[in-house]
Design a protein around this motif. Structure first.
Motif, mmCIF file in Angstrom:
data_model
loop_
_atom_site.group_PDB
_atom_site.id
_atom_site.type_symbol
_atom_site.label_atom_id
_atom_site.label_comp_id
_atom_site.label_asym_id
_atom_site.label_seq_id
_atom_site.Cartn_x
_atom_site.Cartn_y
_atom_site.Cartn_z
ATOM 1 N N SER A 213 131.619 81.947 19.423
ATOM 2 C CA SER A 213 130.496 82.870 19.775
ATOM 3 C C SER A 213 129.449 83.052 18.743
ATOM 4 N N HIS A 214 129.653 82.584 17.546
ATOM 5 C CA HIS A 214 128.564 82.711 16.500
ATOM 6 C C HIS A 214 127.891 81.512 16.253
ATOM 7 N N MET A 215 128.087 80.510 17.004
ATOM 8 C CA MET A 215 127.322 79.323 16.743
ATOM 9 C C MET A 215 126.102 79.381 17.714
ATOM 10 N N ARG A 216 125.132 78.458 17.433
ATOM 11 C CA ARG A 216 123.841 78.301 18.301
ATOM 12 C C ARG A 216 124.295 77.551 19.672
ATOM 13 N N SER A 217 123.291 77.628 20.661
ATOM 14 C CA SER A 217 123.673 76.552 21.784
ATOM 15 C C SER A 217 123.054 75.435 21.270
ATOM 16 N N PHE A 218 123.429 74.278 22.121
ATOM 17 C CA PHE A 218 122.975 72.902 21.748
ATOM 18 C C PHE A 218 123.218 72.026 22.947
ATOM 19 N N VAL A 219 122.370 70.990 23.119
ATOM 20 C CA VAL A 219 122.665 70.053 24.315
ATOM 21 C C VAL A 219 122.665 68.833 23.568
ATOM 22 N N LEU A 220 123.531 68.055 24.102
ATOM 23 C CA LEU A 220 123.551 66.346 23.856
ATOM 24 C C LEU A 220 123.420 65.664 24.910
ATOM 25 N N PHE A 221 122.001 64.861 24.772
ATOM 26 C CA PHE A 221 121.742 63.877 25.837
ATOM 27 C C PHE A 221 122.160 62.513 25.655
ATOM 28 N N GLY A 222 122.775 61.937 26.509
ATOM 29 C CA GLY A 222 123.173 60.532 26.367
ATOM 30 C C GLY A 222 122.308 59.589 27.346
ATOM 31 N N GLY A 223 122.175 58.310 26.770
ATOM 32 C CA GLY A 223 121.203 57.613 27.680
ATOM 33 C C GLY A 223 121.769 56.323 27.642
ATOM 34 N N PRO A 224 120.849 55.366 27.950
ATOM 35 C CA PRO A 224 121.566 53.787 28.145
ATOM 36 C C PRO A 224 122.188 53.213 26.808
ATOM 37 N N THR A 225 121.703 53.790 25.899
ATOM 38 C CA THR A 225 122.367 53.120 24.558
ATOM 39 C C THR A 225 122.457 54.211 23.510
ATOM 40 N N PRO A 226 123.409 54.425 22.576
ATOM 41 C CA PRO A 226 123.699 55.339 21.727
ATOM 42 C C PRO A 226 122.649 55.709 20.757
ATOM 43 N N GLU A 227 121.776 54.588 20.308
ATOM 44 C CA GLU A 227 120.613 54.697 19.337
ATOM 45 C C GLU A 227 119.789 55.710 19.940
ATOM 46 N N LEU A 228 119.593 56.037 21.045
ATOM 47 C CA LEU A 228 118.451 56.802 21.736
ATOM 48 C C LEU A 228 119.209 58.322 22.300
ATOM 49 N N ASP A 229 120.531 58.458 21.940
ATOM 50 C CA ASP A 229 121.072 59.816 22.247
ATOM 51 C C ASP A 229 120.031 61.011 21.555
ATOM 52 N N THR A 230 119.924 61.893 22.186
ATOM 53 C CA THR A 230 119.142 63.090 21.449
ATOM 54 C C THR A 230 119.986 64.406 21.398
ATOM 55 N N LEU A 231 119.717 65.188 20.288
ATOM 56 C CA LEU A 231 120.341 66.425 20.292
ATOM 57 C C LEU A 231 119.113 67.305 20.393
ATOM 58 N N TYR A 232 119.577 68.548 21.492
ATOM 59 C CA TYR A 232 118.390 69.441 21.439
ATOM 60 C C TYR A 232 118.706 70.827 21.185
ATOM 61 N N ARG A 233 118.293 71.510 20.527
ATOM 62 C CA ARG A 233 118.409 72.978 20.030
ATOM 63 C C ARG A 233 117.186 73.838 20.253
ATOM 64 N N GLU A 234 117.396 74.851 20.692
ATOM 65 C CA GLU A 234 116.397 76.092 20.996
ATOM 66 C C GLU A 234 116.357 76.949 19.844
ATOM 67 N N HIS A 235 115.115 77.300 19.415
ATOM 68 C CA HIS A 235 115.131 78.562 18.168
ATOM 69 C C HIS A 235 114.290 79.560 19.012
ATOM 70 N N PRO A 236 114.027 80.631 18.567
ATOM 71 C CA PRO A 236 113.065 81.837 19.336
ATOM 72 C C PRO A 236 111.795 81.553 19.642
ATOM 73 N N THR A 237 111.188 80.713 18.514
ATOM 74 C CA THR A 237 109.998 80.269 18.820
ATOM 75 C C THR A 237 109.764 78.819 18.830
ATOM 76 N N ALA A 238 110.424 77.979 18.749
ATOM 77 C CA ALA A 238 110.360 76.394 18.859
ATOM 78 C C ALA A 238 111.633 75.718 19.170
ATOM 79 N N VAL A 239 111.426 74.361 19.163
ATOM 80 C CA VAL A 239 112.766 73.595 19.835
ATOM 81 C C VAL A 239 112.871 72.455 19.057
ATOM 82 N N ASP A 240 113.922 71.776 18.693
ATOM 83 C CA ASP A 240 114.216 70.861 18.157
ATOM 84 C C ASP A 240 114.682 69.624 19.035
#
Length: 292
Positions: A213-240
């Motif tokens: 409950s004290h951790m931020r949300s995050f999304v892990l996107f997988g694709g055709p190859t692990p080298e191009l996987d992406t971690l997505y995180r949101e902040h109040p005014t920006a995203v990573d």
């Protein structure tokens, strides 16, 4: 064509991957410039995603970098020559660049793992729930309709994924968003979506303590190859949008830990006698019962 001032996330990621491969091959920017018969500044622009590299030029670079034929080679070629156009272009008048980048990333993903401690994940939201969430930040009715339409359009990719796995904190089930009818419909949709064979939904209960409950949300996107996987995180005014393998690995391990501590997944097809004393379905049904 002059360098673009605001490259998309796909263009930035392609440039970053080319920089990684060049560094690994121990080639300098001047080496690459000579290979492309271009000046050094063009190499910098390519690696920053500000200019495109022709197909034959990219082929030369990948070969010079030691990138052999295979999933990574093909994926980078596809990224370079993808026009980046899709249904999301119809929303450029109201959505920020980061939201359009997210929609494009989702369209390329083959798997999604999401941890959400406070609200139902966007890809699983009903229209009423999405409208209630978005209305907290957007009061203009015309823009609100467009924002809700954008979120619902994003959900289309769910059917085409190989795997979708969500770990949702119990607080997201109990936080009242909209009226009682809106919440009931939303919780019933979670049960409906969980019937899909490639979808896994787990609930992380309060009784497990504050680990989730004290951790931020995050999304892990997988694709055709692990080298191009992406971690997505949101902040109040920006995203990573994070492509660093070590940071992605940390979140993969974190997600696996969350999944191991969460209740057993929703399984609407299981008969009552087959359900564990407490699993995600029984907890969700209990929350539904309390919604009066």
């Amino acid at each position: 064509m002059p360098p673009r001032s605001t490259p998309s996330e796909r263009q930035r990621r392609l440039g970053a991957e080319l920089r990684k491969l060049r560094t690994r091959a121990r080639l300098s920017g001047d080496d690459v410039a000579a290979l492309l018969q271009a000046d050094r500044s063009r190499v910098s622009h390519i690696e920053a995603g500000r200019v495109d590299v022709p197909r034959n030029g990219l082929y030369k670079l990948l070969r010079a970098y030691g990138c052999e034929s295979g999933p990574l080679f093909d994926a980078l070629m596809d990224m370079a020559h993808d026009r980046g156009k899709g249904w999301w272009d119809d929303y450029r008048d109201v959505m920020e660049r980061r939201a359009l980048d997210l929609a494009e990333l989702e369209s390329r993903a083959t798997s999604v793992r999401v941890h959400e401690p406070s609200i139902i994940p966007g890809m699983l939201q009903t229209e009423g729930y999405a409208r209630a969430v978005i209305s907290n930040v957007e009061e203009d009715d015309q823009h609100l309709d467009r924002w809700v339409g954008f979120r619902l359009e994003r959900q289309r990719v769910l059917a085409g994924l190989d795997k979708y796995h969500a770990v949702i904190h119990e607080s997201a089930l109990r936080t009242r968003v909209g009226d009682t009818k809106t919440m009931r419909r939303q919780l019933l949709k979670l049960i409906e979506v969980a019937r899909l064979p490639h979808v896994t939904v787990q609930v992380f209960p309060f009784e497990m303590g504050p680990y989730s409950s004290h951790m931020r949300s995050f999304v892990l996107f997988g694709g055709p190859t692990p080298e191009l996987d992406t971690l997505y995180r949101e902040h109040p005014t920006a995203v990573d949008f994070i492509g660093d393998g070590s940071r992605i690995g940390e979140c993969v391990r974190m997600f696996e830990r969350l999944a191991s501590l969460a209740l057993a997944p929703l399984d609407p097809a299981a008969p009552p006698e087959a359900q564990e004393a407490q699993d995600s379905l029984s907890l969700l049904q209990h929350v539904l019962y309390e919604l009066r």
